[in-house]
Write an enzyme that holds these catalytic residues in place. Structure first.
Site, PDB file in Angstrom:
ATOM      1  N   ARG A  61      -8.912  -8.222   4.785  1.00 39.59           N
ATOM      2  CA  ARG A  61      -7.828  -7.543   5.506  1.00 39.59           C
ATOM      3  C   ARG A  61      -7.984  -6.027   5.409  1.00 39.59           C
ATOM      4  O   ARG A  61      -7.863  -5.298   6.404  1.00 39.59           O
ATOM      5  CB  ARG A  61      -6.490  -7.986   4.909  1.00 39.59           C
ATOM      6  CG  ARG A  61      -5.240  -7.376   5.550  1.00 39.59           C
ATOM      7  CD  ARG A  61      -4.023  -7.900   4.784  1.00 39.59           C
ATOM      8  NE  ARG A  61      -2.734  -7.551   5.401  1.00 39.59           N
ATOM      9  CZ  ARG A  61      -2.021  -6.478   5.099  1.00 39.59           C
ATOM     10  NH1 ARG A  61      -2.484  -5.615   4.191  1.00 39.59           N
ATOM     11  NH2 ARG A  61      -0.852  -6.259   5.680  1.00 39.59           N
TER      12      ARG A  61
ATOM     13  N   GLN B  66       0.832  -1.195   0.000  1.00 34.43           N
ATOM     14  CA  GLN B  66       0.000   0.000   0.000  1.00 34.43           C
ATOM     15  C   GLN B  66       0.871   1.252   0.000  1.00 34.43           C
ATOM     16  O   GLN B  66       1.894   1.315   0.668  1.00 34.43           O
ATOM     17  CB  GLN B  66      -0.890  -0.008   1.239  1.00 34.43           C
ATOM     18  CG  GLN B  66      -1.856   1.141   1.348  1.00 34.43           C
ATOM     19  CD  GLN B  66      -2.732   1.006   2.583  1.00 34.43           C
ATOM     20  OE1 GLN B  66      -2.821  -0.059   3.172  1.00 34.43           O
ATOM     21  NE2 GLN B  66      -3.374   2.090   2.966  1.00 34.43           N
TER      22      GLN B  66
ATOM     23  N   SER C 230       4.705  -5.998   2.862  1.00 34.51           N
ATOM     24  CA  SER C 230       3.428  -5.786   3.565  1.00 34.51           C
ATOM     25  C   SER C 230       2.286  -6.412   2.765  1.00 34.51           C
ATOM     26  O   SER C 230       2.275  -7.618   2.546  1.00 34.51           O
ATOM     27  CB  SER C 230       3.226  -4.291   3.814  1.00 34.51           C
ATOM     28  OG  SER C 230       2.104  -4.044   4.622  1.00 34.51           O
ATOM     29  N   LEU C 231       1.323  -5.611   2.309  1.00 38.42           N
ATOM     30  CA  LEU C 231       0.231  -6.121   1.476  1.00 38.42           C
ATOM     31  C   LEU C 231       0.762  -6.969   0.325  1.00 38.42           C
ATOM     32  O   LEU C 231       0.157  -7.975  -0.067  1.00 38.42           O
ATOM     33  CB  LEU C 231      -0.582  -4.948   0.929  1.00 38.42           C
ATOM     34  CG  LEU C 231      -1.398  -5.237  -0.330  1.00 38.42           C
ATOM     35  CD1 LEU C 231      -2.644  -6.015   0.035  1.00 38.42           C
ATOM     36  CD2 LEU C 231      -1.721  -3.984  -1.096  1.00 38.42           C
TER      37      LEU C 231
ATOM     38  N   GLN D 283       2.092 -10.811  10.615  1.00 33.29           N
ATOM     39  CA  GLN D 283       2.518  -9.679   9.793  1.00 33.29           C
ATOM     40  C   GLN D 283       1.669  -8.444  10.031  1.00 33.29           C
ATOM     41  O   GLN D 283       2.146  -7.321   9.929  1.00 33.29           O
ATOM     42  CB  GLN D 283       2.470 -10.068   8.315  1.00 33.29           C
ATOM     43  CG  GLN D 283       3.077  -9.042   7.380  1.00 33.29           C
ATOM     44  CD  GLN D 283       2.170  -8.710   6.224  1.00 33.29           C
ATOM     45  OE1 GLN D 283       1.016  -8.359   6.416  1.00 33.29           O
ATOM     46  NE2 GLN D 283       2.703  -8.815   5.016  1.00 33.29           N
TER      47      GLN D 283
ATOM     48  N   HIS E 189       1.385  -2.447  11.037  1.00 33.33           N
ATOM     49  CA  HIS E 189       2.487  -3.252  11.571  1.00 33.33           C
ATOM     50  C   HIS E 189       2.878  -2.839  12.987  1.00 33.33           C
ATOM     51  O   HIS E 189       4.064  -2.843  13.351  1.00 33.33           O
ATOM     52  CB  HIS E 189       3.688  -3.214  10.616  1.00 33.33           C
ATOM     53  CG  HIS E 189       3.344  -3.648   9.235  1.00 33.33           C
ATOM     54  ND1 HIS E 189       2.987  -4.949   8.948  1.00 33.33           N
ATOM     55  CD2 HIS E 189       3.230  -2.950   8.075  1.00 33.33           C
ATOM     56  CE1 HIS E 189       2.703  -5.048   7.665  1.00 33.33           C
ATOM     57  NE2 HIS E 189       2.829  -3.853   7.118  1.00 33.33           N
TER      58      HIS E 189
END
Length: 312
Positions: A126, A21, A101-102, A259, A210
């Protein structure tokens, strides 16, 4: 047309990287609209409940800045880039994948661990869960540049000792670390960072990704993770939270859940891809060139190329 891989040889062993993102931009799906891979957009739309074509082609920056919109659109654009790359360059030797991440969900689909439908549904769930948390408990993130991870972590711990809600969220390159937490804590950290002679840039997000701020989204994500099939897969994936090599299977339920609230160990991930999995070049798949830049700063002698679509 899509830009070809430059500077590679027949012996190159590629690691494919997928962005997270923040790389979203209006019209980012346009280069793939007339390609055979565009059918993926309808598949992700059905699975996720979002009008992904609208997000990729017509949405403005404000619309794309919403966490749930950003995540599903970047996920889909990355899959389009991967699909066209494999269609146009089927002989290129990809030895492993990873996502920031994503982007880890894009990597899991590319590796064959998740189906497109399951990946799209998970990213949709999510994104919705994280957006809900951000509305209830707004947060902030900022990039700290010029110092190493130990120096930034020490600044963060100093702030936490004084009661601030602040954590290290991403270790992106040897000289860039992202911190996250409450808006007031991130704002106040700017003074500490400046006093230490480092640079500081607040990121355009409204959530403390996070960090423990995302724990409230964890229950919804864990429920979703239990409902999908994590398959054996065809490629190894280096996970964000432990920078270790994983293949398919149910272990990914725990890795994905961790995560959500854990640090993205991107520098370690790149080193594992290069040193343990023998990747000799990196390929950044998806919108933008963020991961190319981070790779060049982390491993400057290793070729890194963005799969940037050429304009129509």
């Amino acid at each position: 047309m899509v830009a070809q891989v430059h500077g590679s040889t027949a012996e190159s062993r590629y690691a494919a990287l997928f962005p997270g993102q923040g790389v979203q931009r209006p019209g980012m799906g346009e280069p793939w609209r007339d390609t055979p891979s565009w059918e993926l957009v309808e598949s992700v739309s059905r699975a996720s409940g979002f009008d992904v074509a609208e997000l990729l082609l017509s949405a403005d920056q404000e619309t794309l800045s919403r966490t749930d919109h950003a995540q599903i659109s970047v996920f889909t654009a990355s899959l389009l880039a991967w699909s066209e790359f494999r269609r146009l360059d089927p002989e290129t030797h990809v030895v492993a994948v990873a996502g920031h991440s994503l982007g880890e969900y894009s990597a899991l689909v590319a590796a064959g661990v998740l189906s497109v439908a399951d990946g799209g549904w998970l990213v949709g769930e999510r994104g919705r869960a994280m957006a809900a948390v951000a509305r209830q408990r707004p947060g902030a993130m900022a990039a700290v540049m010029g110092g190493g991870i130990d120096q930034v972590a020490e600044l963060v711990e100093s702030a936490r000792a004084e009661g601030a809600d602040l954590w290290v969220a991403n270790h992106n390159s040897p000289r860039q670390t992202v911190i996250a937490g409450s808006r007031s804590a991130v704002e106040s950290a700017g003074v500490r960072v400046a006093d230490a002679g480092l640079r500081y840039s607040v990121l355009p997000v409204g959530a403390a990704c996070h960090t423990p701020y995302m724990e409230a989204a964890g229950a919804a994500l864990r429920r979703a993770l239990e409902l999908v099939d994590f398959r054996a897969g065809a490629l190894p994936v280096v996970a964000n939270v432990d920078a270790a090599v994983h293949y398919g299977g149910s272990r990914w339920r725990e890795l994905c859940a961790r995560q959500l609230v854990g640090r993205v160990r991107w520098v370690d991930t790149l080193h594992v891809l290069h040193e343990d999995l023998d990747a000799t070049a990196f390929l950044d798949l998806g919108p933008g060139t963020t991961l190319t830049a981070l790779t060049k700063r982390t491993l400057p002698t290793v070729p890194s190329t963005s799969r940037v679509p050429a304009p129509h």
